[in-house]
Motif scaffolding. Structure first.
Motif, PDB file in Angstrom:
ATOM      1  N   UNK A 113       0.828  -1.212   0.000  1.00 13.68           N
ATOM      2  CA  UNK A 113       0.000   0.000   0.000  1.00 13.68           C
ATOM      3  C   UNK A 113       0.860   1.258   0.000  1.00 13.68           C
ATOM      4  N   UNK A 114       2.179   1.082   0.099  1.00 16.87           N
ATOM      5  CA  UNK A 114       3.147   2.175   0.193  1.00 16.87           C
ATOM      6  C   UNK A 114       2.797   3.124   1.347  1.00 16.87           C
ATOM      7  N   UNK A 115       2.392   2.526   2.459  1.00 17.37           N
ATOM      8  CA  UNK A 115       2.017   3.264   3.661  1.00 17.37           C
ATOM      9  C   UNK A 115       3.264   3.466   4.525  1.00 17.37           C
ATOM     10  N   UNK A 116       3.996   4.513   4.221  1.00 12.95           N
ATOM     11  CA  UNK A 116       5.267   4.795   4.879  1.00 12.95           C
ATOM     12  C   UNK A 116       5.082   5.010   6.382  1.00 12.95           C
ATOM     13  N   UNK A 117       4.033   5.721   6.777  1.00 10.51           N
ATOM     14  CA  UNK A 117       3.803   5.985   8.203  1.00 10.51           C
ATOM     15  C   UNK A 117       3.627   4.688   8.987  1.00 10.51           C
ATOM     16  N   UNK A 118       2.882   3.748   8.438  1.00 10.44           N
ATOM     17  CA  UNK A 118       2.649   2.470   9.130  1.00 10.44           C
ATOM     18  C   UNK A 118       3.931   1.646   9.194  1.00 10.44           C
ATOM     19  N   UNK A 119       4.729   1.662   8.143  1.00  2.76           N
ATOM     20  CA  UNK A 119       6.002   0.932   8.158  1.00  2.76           C
ATOM     21  C   UNK A 119       6.945   1.572   9.166  1.00  2.76           C
ATOM     22  N   UNK A 120       7.013   2.891   9.167  1.00  2.00           N
ATOM     23  CA  UNK A 120       7.870   3.613  10.114  1.00  2.00           C
ATOM     24  C   UNK A 120       7.478   3.271  11.550  1.00  2.00           C
ATOM     25  N   UNK A 121       6.201   3.104  11.806  1.00  2.00           N
ATOM     26  CA  UNK A 121       5.709   2.769  13.152  1.00  2.00           C
ATOM     27  C   UNK A 121       6.108   1.352  13.574  1.00  2.00           C
ATOM     28  N   UNK A 122       6.445   0.486  12.623  1.00  2.00           N
ATOM     29  CA  UNK A 122       6.885  -0.871  12.934  1.00  2.00           C
ATOM     30  C   UNK A 122       8.323  -0.905  13.453  1.00  2.00           C
ATOM     31  N   UNK A 123       9.082   0.168  13.252  1.00  2.00           N
ATOM     32  CA  UNK A 123      10.495   0.215  13.623  1.00  2.00           C
ATOM     33  C   UNK A 123      10.686   0.569  15.098  1.00  2.00           C
ATOM     34  N   UNK A 124      11.795   0.113  15.659  1.00  2.00           N
ATOM     35  CA  UNK A 124      12.183   0.527  17.010  1.00  2.00           C
ATOM     36  C   UNK A 124      12.551   2.009  16.973  1.00  2.00           C
ATOM     37  N   UNK A 125      12.530   2.666  18.121  1.00  2.00           N
ATOM     38  CA  UNK A 125      12.955   4.076  18.153  1.00  2.00           C
ATOM     39  C   UNK A 125      14.372   4.279  17.603  1.00  2.00           C
ATOM     40  N   UNK A 126      15.257   3.326  17.861  1.00  2.00           N
ATOM     41  CA  UNK A 126      16.628   3.426  17.345  1.00  2.00           C
ATOM     42  C   UNK A 126      16.652   3.360  15.819  1.00  2.00           C
ATOM     43  N   UNK A 127      15.854   2.474  15.244  1.00  2.00           N
ATOM     44  CA  UNK A 127      15.763   2.387  13.781  1.00  2.00           C
ATOM     45  C   UNK A 127      15.133   3.648  13.213  1.00  2.00           C
ATOM     46  N   UNK A 147      11.766  10.091   6.209  1.00  2.00           N
ATOM     47  CA  UNK A 147      12.097  10.401   4.811  1.00  2.00           C
ATOM     48  C   UNK A 147      12.922   9.269   4.193  1.00  2.00           C
ATOM     49  N   UNK A 148      13.842   8.701   4.975  1.00  2.00           N
ATOM     50  CA  UNK A 148      14.639   7.568   4.495  1.00  2.00           C
ATOM     51  C   UNK A 148      13.774   6.344   4.227  1.00  2.00           C
ATOM     52  N   UNK A 149      12.812   6.094   5.105  1.00  2.00           N
ATOM     53  CA  UNK A 149      11.890   4.973   4.907  1.00  2.00           C
ATOM     54  C   UNK A 149      11.047   5.203   3.666  1.00  2.00           C
ATOM     55  N   UNK A 150      10.633   6.444   3.449  1.00  2.00           N
ATOM     56  CA  UNK A 150       9.840   6.778   2.258  1.00  2.00           C
ATOM     57  C   UNK A 150      10.635   6.492   0.985  1.00  2.00           C
ATOM     58  N   UNK A 175      13.175   4.432   0.682  1.00  2.00           N
ATOM     59  CA  UNK A 175      13.376   2.987   0.625  1.00  2.00           C
ATOM     60  C   UNK A 175      12.142   2.288   0.073  1.00  2.00           C
ATOM     61  N   UNK A 176      10.981   2.584   0.637  1.00  2.00           N
ATOM     62  CA  UNK A 176       9.737   1.917   0.234  1.00  2.00           C
ATOM     63  C   UNK A 176       9.396   2.265  -1.210  1.00  2.00           C
ATOM     64  N   UNK A 177       9.412   3.542  -1.552  1.00  2.00           N
ATOM     65  CA  UNK A 177       9.061   3.947  -2.912  1.00  2.00           C
ATOM     66  C   UNK A 177      10.044   3.405  -3.939  1.00  2.00           C
ATOM     67  N   UNK A 178      11.343   3.433  -3.607  1.00  2.00           N
ATOM     68  CA  UNK A 178      12.356   2.912  -4.530  1.00  2.00           C
ATOM     69  C   UNK A 178      12.219   1.418  -4.743  1.00  2.00           C
ATOM     70  N   UNK A 179      12.050   0.679  -3.654  1.00  2.00           N
ATOM     71  CA  UNK A 179      11.891  -0.784  -3.763  1.00  2.00           C
ATOM     72  C   UNK A 179      10.608  -1.138  -4.508  1.00  2.00           C
ATOM     73  N   UNK A 180       9.526  -0.431  -4.185  1.00  2.00           N
ATOM     74  CA  UNK A 180       8.248  -0.727  -4.833  1.00  2.00           C
ATOM     75  C   UNK A 180       8.332  -0.469  -6.330  1.00  2.00           C
ATOM     76  N   UNK A 181       8.963   0.625  -6.702  1.00  2.00           N
ATOM     77  CA  UNK A 181       9.109   0.950  -8.129  1.00  2.00           C
ATOM     78  C   UNK A 181      10.007  -0.051  -8.843  1.00  2.00           C
ATOM     79  N   UNK A 182      11.091  -0.451  -8.198  1.00  2.00           N
ATOM     80  CA  UNK A 182      12.057  -1.352  -8.813  1.00  2.00           C
ATOM     81  C   UNK A 182      11.603  -2.808  -8.823  1.00  2.00           C
ATOM     82  N   UNK A 183      10.946  -3.270  -7.741  1.00  3.13           N
ATOM     83  CA  UNK A 183      10.628  -4.685  -7.600  1.00  3.13           C
ATOM     84  C   UNK A 183       9.146  -5.018  -7.726  1.00  3.13           C
ATOM     85  N   UNK A 184       8.264  -4.044  -7.564  1.00  2.27           N
ATOM     86  CA  UNK A 184       6.828  -4.301  -7.598  1.00  2.27           C
ATOM     87  C   UNK A 184       6.307  -4.685  -6.222  1.00  2.27           C
TER      88      UNK A 184
END
Length: 118
Positions: A37-51, A58-61, A63-72
């Motif tokens: 779903x390219x839901x960056x906020x939800x993916x970011x919420x899955x990470x530990x505070x350190x991550x 912005x880095x997660x965005x 990563x997600x958009x680049x991977x989704x575009x490149x790999x589907x």
């Protein structure tokens, strides 16, 4: 007597491992759904505070958009093995299959995630 102790240890460990497996199942399912779903906020919420500090939203965005575009879409995640507390999965995307390595914190948050070629 030693067999009874061994049996108790086996049952205790099995319960802990089952909880651990459930945490991983829930996390990979949430990651897959939110990745597709390219839901960056939800993916970011899955990470530990350190991550979250290391990756930033912005880095997660990127990563997600680049991977989704490149790999589907991420079609399937299949468990391979656990080594040094890191679970490895075959990550089957629409255009390629990669190995996803995942480490969760004790509270079920993503402490490490990485994709690489098999």
């Amino acid at each position: 007597m030693k067999y009874i102790v061994l049996l108790i240890i086996c049952f205790s460990t099995q319960h802990i491992l089952a909880q651990d497996a459930t945490a991983y199942e829930n996390t990979i399912k949430a990651f897959q759904e939110n990745f597709n779903a390219q839901n960056v906020d939800a993916i970011f919420a899955l990470y530990t505070p350190e991550m979250q500090e290391t990756m930033t939203k912005e880095g997660v965005k990127r990563f997600v958009n680049g991977c989704h575009e490149q790999f589907g879409n991420l079609k399937n995640l299949t468990f391979i093995q656990t080594a040094e507390n890191i679970n490895s999965y075959t990550a089957e995307f629409e255009k390629i299959s990669l190995v996803m390595e995942l480490l969760l914190s004790p509270n079920g948050k993503i402490a490490t995630i990485q994709f690489q070629e098999p």
